[in-house]
Design an enzyme around this catalytic site. Sequence first.
Site, short mmCIF file in Angstrom:
data_model
loop_
_atom_site.label_atom_id
_atom_site.label_comp_id
_atom_site.label_asym_id
_atom_site.label_seq_id
_atom_site.Cartn_x
_atom_site.Cartn_y
_atom_site.Cartn_z
N GLU A 255 -37.53 32.42 40.00
CA GLU A 255 -38.68 31.09 40.36
C GLU A 255 -40.19 31.30 41.41
O GLU A 255 -39.46 31.19 42.67
CB GLU A 255 -38.04 29.82 40.35
CG GLU A 255 -38.19 29.01 40.19
CD GLU A 255 -37.33 27.24 40.26
OE1 GLU A 255 -38.37 26.24 40.15
OE2 GLU A 255 -36.39 27.97 40.21
N LYS A 271 -35.65 24.98 34.29
CA LYS A 271 -35.18 23.91 34.39
C LYS A 271 -34.46 23.25 33.15
O LYS A 271 -35.22 23.61 31.90
CB LYS A 271 -35.73 22.09 35.08
CG LYS A 271 -35.43 21.32 36.63
CD LYS A 271 -34.39 21.58 36.80
CE LYS A 271 -34.15 21.78 38.38
NZ LYS A 271 -32.46 21.98 38.59
#
Length: 451
Positions: A255, A271
């Site tokens: 990420e 997410k």
Amino acid sequence: MGKLKIFKKELNYIEPSVLFNTFYKGKNSIWLDSSLHNKFGRYSIMAFDADTIFKSTGENIEIEYKDGKTNEKGNPILELYKLFEENKAENATQLPFGAGALGYLSYDLAWQIEKLPNLAKKQIDIPDIYFCFYSWAFIYDHLENRLFLTYIDGKVDVDYIFSKLPDKKEFTPAKVYSSKLDSCFNKEEYVKLVKRIKDYIKEGDIYQANLSNRYFCKIFSSPIEVYYRLRELNPAPFSAFLDFGDFHVLSSSPERFILTKDKYIETRPIKGTRKKGSNITENECLKTELLNSVKDRAELLMIIDLERNDLGKICKAGSVKVPQLYTVEEYATVNHLVSTVTGNLCDDIGINEIIKAVFPGGSITGAPKIRAMEIIEELEMYKRNVYTGSIGYISYCGDMDMNIAIRTIVINKNMAFYNVGGGIIWDSVPEDEYYETLYKGQALYKTLGGE
């Protein structure tokens, strides 16, 4: 910009592990390793001879130079910014990094930005901020298979570096040895905490909170051997190995937290997770399921709104966009649902203002951010430290690229620690959330000797 300029020289390609081993000097050797060469993992950076070391814990700041060090109290984010202002340099290389600082901002730095309760215990005693400043670095361009030396002209003995370059040869990682892993919470305890977060959601305190579990064990292998094993099992675009002497940070993060280039800023929250299928057909089904999951899309949308708000504090009005709302990305052991949020920075915005506006990342706190962090502090047993902080570079020209420090191991005093967590919303099934942490942490578990 200052008078200094950063230049580059192209070198013959050398396998990254071989090059790092050749120049590795222990303390303050850093490798920002795009071990998964996707479009976000084009470049890797290695640096070894630190000119200056900046570290802080709370308001206590230590700056170490080659000829001495200073200790002071103050705002660590502002003092870090001042070091960059004193060393401005123009990057004439067209590469993302020429010279500057590599290191991390820990999650616990949030206590210098917001007023938060202090409830969790401190299990790992390392600084909140640790950055090493370098006048030269090796840069890999994985897209074009090219290797460069970047340096500040007049401050680096380029010929000496050339004389130390190794011949090309293969590298084989060693086996990792450790004790059995332990954790803060067992399944029953973790499920109970998920239910507590759902109570907070029902009461209207929050929409979402990220809850993590910490795993730990004794480690009998060297940290660099552990990292070689980690990058083999879980290649990722924002991996890193940071040797700070007394402790080491090993990351295989997928990420990106913050990228800035001139006036452009980007964040890519993750997410939504599914384990990777055992074959192509199964994996495509799992990816489709994730992309169409109402629960996971809702979870990500909450964080997109949070990130848009954070970027809006420092970006020009109307410039914050979401060019990529939902996309599924495939990694070594999992598939993730990802979004991209971008903006154009206001004039005269420094790294201190960027950090204060966006740190820590909303994808690993929850929404609203401050209340979610208060609940995390109440429920998690230990301070997170580096976990869910940020690792990366800040260039002397003002650009930066920082990850979210997930899938990250800290080795300190012959102990290895890692956290795995997930976002909890009203639709979360507590038992499912527990099992999600297990497959998110699968590569870390195997790295440390698990089967």
